[in-house]
Design an enzyme around this catalytic site. Structure first.
Site: not given
Ligand code: ADP
Length: 400
Positions: A7, A90, A179, A239, A383
């Protein structure tokens, strides 16, 4: 079968070495401060940790160091790089081009380059990771697993913004969602945990530093809270989530801010950090609330209220709900957030059991009362497993 999962971010990269068939994880780790100085944190399955302060001027040196660490010295877990069968990457933005994982080919990289304007920070780092792995491990298959892919099943009326239609046709402006690997993994686990096998209506709350909610009907995503970029939807660590366009343009005028400065504020200085003024980390803000800090109290209440509103909206989008799932650092660990989100939702069939909610466990579990019509699940996300498994299936020809 051993898959090296990568990733790659702009100044950091996470990796894992996993056997997707046995689900055994051989090692996991993180390189931080790439291009600044460099630190590698390598962790073994038994929890033993190794930290190396080594210069990493570029991602190439970082990946070289990781591969070296896997085969020699204290970090050794395999005899040779040849023991790695494939690399799973990823990849953040697959636009409308990628609705599933794919083998990395020159054409895939070219398409990902075209999508850079949609993810200017993430896609270049992902592409760099793929090219470096191809360079360092020639001949090994590389697979790209996109964050956006799972959401490609959303119907047009859910993913379109009500802007002039040509903004979509000219620039691809629409909701994509992120996601996806987590939403897929958790909703799939939840389907397995339900007695019902058809018309499954599942809501997944992925709550971490970045957070999003999705509505999943029969295993297919029909709506999600993030948009063209990850800044939309829930209030997150840093965020802002949903903020009216008028408020943003007014803030820009009042502060004399450029677009880039505004996006920086909305992505890095808002959310839990912006409201609490203390931290983006919910644990610290929960502690602040306990200590009587009113802005911490406000941040916690806003986080939970935002999630609850999306849950209500997605119960409507799904015409009911069979399972509400919590995952991610906050979703898996904060019984308080789960309690506030679920309070008063009995009318929607969601009845949380306070005792089950307060019990800690790293395993998937049901925290609804026995009489609750719908289930409430806490499911640790994985994940990396989705990336490793997709890579395995594509490489071994089980999935084209
Ligand atoms: P990322 O999105 O970076 O993978 P995580 O899924 O690890 O993030 O989630 C990080 C968030 O989870 C942080 O806000 C952290 O405070 C929160 N968190 C972790 N453990 C707890 C806990 N026991 N109680 C409340 N929040 C927690």
């Amino acid at each position: 079968m051993l898959v090296f999962i990568l990733n790659a971010g702009s100044s950091s990269l996470k990796y894992q070495l996993m056997n997707p068939v046995s689900k055994e994880v051989l090692a996991t780790g993180l390189c931080e401060r790439i291009g600044i100085d460099g630190v590698l944190k390598h962790e073994f399955t038994d929890g033993k940790k190794l930290t190396l302060d080594v210069s990493m001027p570029t991602h190439k040196e970082a990946i070289e160091l990781v591969l070296k660490t896997l085969v020699e010295g204290e970090g050794k877990v395999i005899n040779s790089i040849d023991n790695i069968d494939a690399v799973g990457h990823r990849a953040v933005h697959g636009g409308e081009e990628f609705a599933s994982s794919v083998m990395v080919t020159p054409k895939v990289i070219e398409t990902m380059k075209k999508l850079i304007p949609l993810a200017p920070l993430h896609n270049p780092a992902n592409i760099m990771g793929m090219e470096i792995c191809q360079d360092l491990m020639p001949g090994k298959p590389n697979v790209a697993v996109f964050d956006t892919a799972f959401h490609q099943t959303m119907p047009d009326y859910a993913y379109m913004y009500a802007l002039p239609y040509d903004q979509y046709t000219k620039h691809g402006i629409r909701k994509y969602g992120f996601h996806g690997t987590s939403h897929f993994f958790v909703s799939n686990e939840a389907r397995g945990m339900l007695d019902k096998k058809h018309n499954t209506r599942i809501i997944v709350c992925h709550l971490g530093n970045g957070s999003s909610v999705s509505a999943v009907l029969n295993g297919k995503c029909i709506d999600t809270s993030m948009g063209l970029t990850p800044v939309q939807g829930l209030m997150m660590g840093t965020r802002a989530g949903d903020v009216g366009a008028g408020a943003i343009s007014y803030m820009m005028t009042q502060e004399g801010m450029t677009i880039d400065q505004t996006l920086d504020v909305m992505n890095k200085k808002s959310g839990i950090l912006g409201i609490s003024g203390k931290s983006s980390d919910l644990r610290e803000v929960l502690q602040g609330m306990q200590d009587g800090d009113d802005r911490c109290r406000l941040a916690v209440e806003m986080v939970a209220y935002n999630i609850k509103k999306y849950v209500g909206a997605y119960v409507a989008a799904l015409d009911g709900v069979d399972a509400l799932c919590f995952t991610g650092g906050i979703g898996e660990n904060s019984s308080l957030i789960r309690e506030i989100v679920c309070a008063g939702l009995d009318g929607m069939g969601l009845n949380i059991d306070p005792t089950k909610n307060n019990k800690r466990s790293g395993k998937p579990r049901d925290i609804a009362t026995n009489s609750s019509t719908a289930r409430i699940f806490v499911i640790p996300t994985n994940e990396e497993y989705v990336i490793a498994n997709d890579t395995y299936k594509i490489v071994s020809g089980l999935e084209k």
